[in-house]
Design an enzyme around this catalytic site. Structure first.
Site, PDB file in Angstrom:
ATOM      1  N   GLN A   1      -1.286   0.394   9.149  1.00 22.39           N
ATOM      2  CA  GLN A   1      -1.749   1.223   8.037  1.00 22.39           C
ATOM      3  C   GLN A   1      -3.274   1.172   7.913  1.00 22.39           C
ATOM      4  O   GLN A   1      -3.856   1.952   7.167  1.00 22.39           O
ATOM      5  CB  GLN A   1      -1.094   0.776   6.721  1.00 22.39           C
ATOM      6  CG  GLN A   1       0.400   1.110   6.650  1.00 22.39           C
ATOM      7  CD  GLN A   1       1.069   0.714   5.348  1.00 22.39           C
ATOM      8  OE1 GLN A   1       2.056  -0.001   5.366  1.00 22.39           O
ATOM      9  NE2 GLN A   1       0.551   1.155   4.211  1.00 22.39           N
TER      10      GLN A   1
ATOM     11  N   CYS B   1       2.542   0.436  -3.861  1.00 19.02           N
ATOM     12  CA  CYS B   1       1.931  -0.135  -5.060  1.00 19.02           C
ATOM     13  C   CYS B   1       0.482  -0.417  -4.761  1.00 19.02           C
ATOM     14  O   CYS B   1       0.121  -0.738  -3.650  1.00 19.02           O
ATOM     15  CB  CYS B   1       2.681  -1.430  -5.384  1.00 19.02           C
ATOM     16  SG  CYS B   1       1.775  -2.607  -6.379  1.00 19.02           S
TER      17      CYS B   1
ATOM     18  N   GLU C   1       2.232   6.309  -5.224  1.00 14.77           N
ATOM     19  CA  GLU C   1       2.882   5.114  -5.736  1.00 14.77           C
ATOM     20  C   GLU C   1       3.395   5.248  -7.157  1.00 14.77           C
ATOM     21  O   GLU C   1       4.222   4.460  -7.607  1.00 14.77           O
ATOM     22  CB  GLU C   1       1.919   3.944  -5.625  1.00 14.77           C
ATOM     23  CG  GLU C   1       1.764   3.596  -4.160  1.00 14.77           C
ATOM     24  CD  GLU C   1       0.462   2.942  -3.842  1.00 14.77           C
ATOM     25  OE1 GLU C   1      -0.379   2.856  -4.738  1.00 14.77           O
ATOM     26  OE2 GLU C   1       0.300   2.524  -2.694  1.00 14.77           O
TER      27      GLU C   1
END
Lengths: 807, 163
Positions: free
Chosen positions: A238, A386, A761
């Site tokens: 990522q 998150c 998120e």
């Protein structure tokens, strides 16, 4: 050639497929035909396969490792242990949280599934066979899986390597299993308000351990080219640029000799932020063997060894006046970090952004303290959909509000309303130090309550309770309310970094002569649709159709440096960089247009896709004209070509918010909870692609449903993972997943170039308390205050049983 | 381990190969035939990312031995539609945003391809139950369901027009 009839301004806007348009995704053409390119699809000539030998024990001394039988298997090329990595100083590696972590077991193992040896073979079956033949002699040690017991005086020493170290990366360690105490806010003032408050509610709120579990597990292919000395690593990253920097620092290979590529990624959700032993071992194995080495986790390895999330025990106290004005909030967290502190947080935030815990409410004074603790569980602590512990914070405050409402005997919707930060208070300084950029909570809340007919639902609920008491039904009705405020878009370089790298992001744009373009970003999509949406931002900025703009990410040899995609930071940070780079293009284009039209720069104005001479709309140059001119005309004082790059350091975080309401039917006798209705209103500022936003909300809500209603990484008392396959680890199917109704308000961020805040998120952050509050609310009339997630059928049955509802 | 001689027809093309008796069909498809559309998500037949069509049934090829597929007719996502002539399901998944990361998509469409032959005019509940063997972590299924219902309608319209 005949002049085409001029097209209308509206048509020109539409042709761009820019901001606000539900543009269909460009990625889907490949994906729907099975032509994605995920890491396990990569096959290089002579490629070898790596497989781990993992510890069956949660805590044990490794007395010996005998690899002779494994090495004797035809096709096995190498078996690596800590001893082999030690001369390279790679048997341990630094974590993102300032701790260090074993790459391969060095003398002991600290969690079940820990990597002990790495077998490399010419075939994945052979590697798996040989892994079975590595003989390891373990001596079992006492196991600690409870973070409270871990802090008792006589608790076993887990991290012998830290023996005697009373200071860690984040201050003092007061016990051998203690990692840090991190605090924010004014403790004395908070305690004082609470001790003299008219009403105080106190509760322990547990957000259990879970796992992001993307459908594609983690993996990589490392390939060291001995001829030119270049290391290429394709993997599920990522944050590919950070991986390159870390790989360079660990290996000593200069950074320009390392190429990290994130190909298509099959979902990330935070699981693919960290650096895992598999990556290090594959790289070492490739260097040692001179061949490409592939390592791909299986699902059990994924669930047991890489990147858990949450595991926060949050002890809260909330104070209020008798009429419901909140006066103070306090929280102490016991944070179970597992065997190594490998949380993925910005360096200075060992508990992430948990101090956003005052949520959507104007709370004058607050304090939070977080104690990080070592246990015999897997390391991780990643931000599962998150922004760094925001999910925990939102769950905490939204439960505490409900508990306070019970304490006050008040309606929970009204309690929220009277405590919301008011529109005119933005930018709002929170008691714990954040500056909320913008919001209009009352408008969102009223819209949500009206949309679901809140008063009608409460009447129906009261009728249901009466019917239940009369024995006419065995189902209760729960109304789960949530108003969440997020903090995303990390973040300002002055206080946000990962391993020293400031959390800016970047975009580089190159306009081709015939009026199409390529934009490269420092982020990497894992399903968010960046190739579609970033082209839309750019289309609106530079006036070339989104369909003529290719977006590329993930190859460190070509993309500008950026910190990657997690924490809903792509739109707030890289999206801003994209807009800013587009504006640089437009500024240069204006000079070129002025030259071509023989007017002063200031005599031009931008109109959708062209510069027009003010007051003479028939005199214009389109961006396409300008692009061509930039390559074929000698323009005094202007360099040829049309390119720009922007590295964007955000001045603040963004604060998306939303109002979610879950209506749930709860069967008292079976514990089955059916979601009858779910209404989700999101305010993510300026909306780039409503279709993609809605898709993000659906997906995030389903992850929230899973977490709240059944998903957990559970351990038994000797550290066995009880939920290590998809048989036991709950992922909802289409059958269990409800229908969602989405809605929005739009409050732009004042500091973001296009006002966008990020949305990926929000549905997870707001969804979990909405589902959980619905379960709690169903039993409120019978005296339930707090019950820990996940609310699986058994646990819900147990709530009913303990409340005496089974007769 | 002695190898078995296998013959399979995949996407209309005949293949012969030698495979160990324990070799999984998904590995043969992905690594020997280089058809990387079907994916591996769990290796326990829960997720359905590896779904292929075998002799007219949906199977999870991570828990089928290649040997069990000897003589079989197999269709993978690569055999459903073609560039420029996409299957209505492929069109509908794009049109209705029925995918995000794309990892479950090949299995999802391959399963839907068979499901709509089993039940050409399903209700929403039947779609949800008929697709329950395929997990998606990104979409929350709502748009997948919408895409399948839309493709079913489209396919039925085309069929009626042809009749």
């Amino acid at each position: 050639m005949n002049e085409l009839a001029p097209i209308s301004r509206e048509q020109r806007v539409e042709n761009l497929k820019g901001l606000g348009c539900s543009r269909k995704r460009v990625e889907d053409v490949r994906f729907t035909q099975g032509r994605g390119n995920y890491v396990d699809d990569l096959k290089l000539p002579g490629m070898l396969y790596g497989d781990f030998v993992r510890s069956p024990y949660a805590h044990a001394r490794v007395k010996s490792v005998d690899k002779s039988a494994a090495l004797a298997v035809p096709g096995v090329v190498a078996v690596l242990t800590a001893e082999d990595l030690a001369p390279l100083n790679l048997h341990w590696m630094p974590t993102l949280a300032g701790d260090k972590q074993m790459v391969l077991a060095d003398g002991k193992v600290l969690f079940q599934g820990q990597e002990v040896a790495f077998v490399v073979a010419n075939d994945r079956y052979v590697a798996a066979d040989a892994a079975e033949l590595v003989v390891i002699d373990y001596e079992e040690l006492p196991v600690v899986v409870d973070p409270f017991k871990a802090l008792e005086p006589g608790a076993p020493v887990l991290r012998e390597d830290l023996d005697g170290q009373t200071t860690g990366a984040h201050g003092d360690r007061r016990h051998h299993n203690h990692i840090f105490l991190w605090e924010a806010g004014d403790k004395a003032a908070t305690d004082e308000v609470i001790s003299s408050a008219e009403v105080v509610a106190e509760e322990m709120v547990y957000y259990h351990r879970t796992h992001p579990c993307p459908l594609e597990t983690c993996g990589c292919v490392a390939s060291m080219d001995a001829v030119n000395g270049k290391l290429t690593v394709h993997g599920t990253f990522q944050a590919p640029h950070v991986v390159r920097t870390v790989a360079s620092l660990l290996s000593g290979i200069e950074e320009h000799k390392i190429r990290v590529v994130s190909p298509d990624i099959g979902g990330g959700f935070g699981n693919k932020v960290g650096v895992y032993p598999g990556y290090v071992c594959a790289i070492v194995a490739s260097i040692v063997t001179g061949k490409p080495v592939k390592w791909i986790e299986d699902r059990m390895e994924n669930l047991t060894a890489t990147a858990f999330a949450r595991d926060y025990w949050m002890k809260g106290r909330i104070a209020a006046t008798k009429d419901g004005r909140i006066t103070a909030l306090s929280c102490h967290v016991t944070a179970d970090h597992g065997a190594f502190d490998a949380c993925a947080d910005p360096t200075k935030f060992p508990a992430g952004f948990f101090s956003i815990m005052t949520g959507s409410y104007d709370i004058p004074v607050a304090h939070v303290g977080v104690d990080g603790v070592y246990t015999n569980k897997a390391p991780g602590g990643v931000a599962y959909r998150c922004s760094f512990r925001v999910t925990e914070a939102a769950y905490f405050i939204e439960r505490m509000i409900e508990v306070l409402a019970i304490e006050l005997g008040m309606d929970a919707a009204e309690l929220r309303r009277i405590n919301f930060i008011r529109k005119e208070q933005f930018p709002y300084q929170s008691a714990l130090g954040w500056e909320y950029d913008s919001g209009d909570y009352h408008t969102a809340w009223d819209k949500a309550l009206t949309a679901i007919d809140y008063q009608g639902l409460r009447r129906e609920q009261a009728d249901r309770v009466e019917a239940f008491r009369r024995g006419e039904t065995r189902k209760l009705l729960g109304i789960g309310l949530t108003h969440f405020t997020e903090i995303v878009g990390a973040g300002p370089v002055k206080n946000c970094d990962i391993l020293g790298m400031g959390m800016f992001d970047s975009c580089e744009i190159r306009i081709h002569p015939t009026g199409s373009a390529v934009a490269r970003l420092g982020t990497i999509s894992q399903g968010q649709g960046h190739a579609t949406t970033f082209a839309q931002i750019l289309a609106s900025e530079i006036g070339l159709p989104a369909d003529s703009i290719t977006v590329e990410e993930g190859d460190t040899d070509t993309a500008p440096y950026g910190l990657g995609t997690y924490g809903s930071r792509s739109t707030p940070v890289a999206g801003a960089a994209t807009a800013m780079a587009g504006r640089k293009i437009r500024a240069k284009a204006q000079m070129i247009a002025a030259y071509l039209l023989e007017v002063h720069d200031g005599d031009l104005e931008w109109d959708v896709d062209r510069f027009v001479v003010k007051g003479a709309p028939e005199r214009f140059k389109t961006m396409k004209d300008i692009a061509y001119a930039s390559y074929n005309q000698a323009i005094p004082g202007v360099e040829p070509g049309l390119e720009a790059v922007s590295y964007y350091d955000p001045p603040n975080m963004t604060y998306p918010f939303g109002a979610y309401i879950c209506v749930m039917e709860v069967d008292v006798d079976t514990g089955v909870c059916d979601v009858r209705q779910f209404y989700a209103l999101d305010d993510c500022g300026t909306r780039i692609n409503p279709m993609v936003i809605e898709g993000q909300v659906h997906g995030g809500l389903t992850e929230a449903l899973a977490i709240a209603m059944g998903q957990e990484i559970a351990y038994d008392e000797i550290g066995n993972v009880k939920t290590a396959t998809l048989m036991d680890f709950f992922l909802p199917t289409a059958w269990e997943t409800p229908h969602y109704t989405t809605d929005f308000t739009e409050t732009p961020s004042p500091h973001h170039p296009i006002g966008a805040k990020g949305v990926g998120e929000s549905p997870n952050v707001g969804g979990v308390p909405a589902f959980s509050n619905a379960v709690h609310d169903a039993f409120r009339a019978f005296g339930l205050r707090q019950s820990h997630m996940p609310h699986d059928h058994w646990r819900v049955w147990k709530i009913a049983h303990d409340l005496g509802l089974h007769g | 381990m002695s190898k078995m001689h296998l013959k399979l027809t995949v996407n209309g093309e005949a293949h012969e190969l030698l495979a160990e008796p324990r070799e999984l069909l998904i590995h043969v498809i992905r690594e020997r035939l280089n058809l990387t559309g079907p994916h591996i998500g769990c290796e326990t037949s829960h997720c359905g990312a590896c779904t292929v069509d075998m002799n007219g049934r949906s199977v999870k090829s991570c828990t089928v031995f290649a040997a069990q597929a000897n003589g079989a007719e197999i269709t993978t996502i690569e055999g459903i539609g073609a560039p420029g002539a996409l299957h209505p399901l492929q069109e509908a998944f794009r049109e209705h945003h029925g995918l995000q990361c794309g990892f479950c998509t090949p299995g999802m469409i391959t399963r839907a391809y068979r499901f709509l032959q089993e039940n050409p005019s399903p209700s929403e509940a039947e779609v949800r139950m008929g697709m329950a063997g395929n997990l998606c972590r990104c979409t929350g299924y709502q748009n997948i369901v919408k895409a399948i219902l839309s493709a079913a309608a489209e396919m039925n319209t085309v069929k009626e027009a042809a009749e």
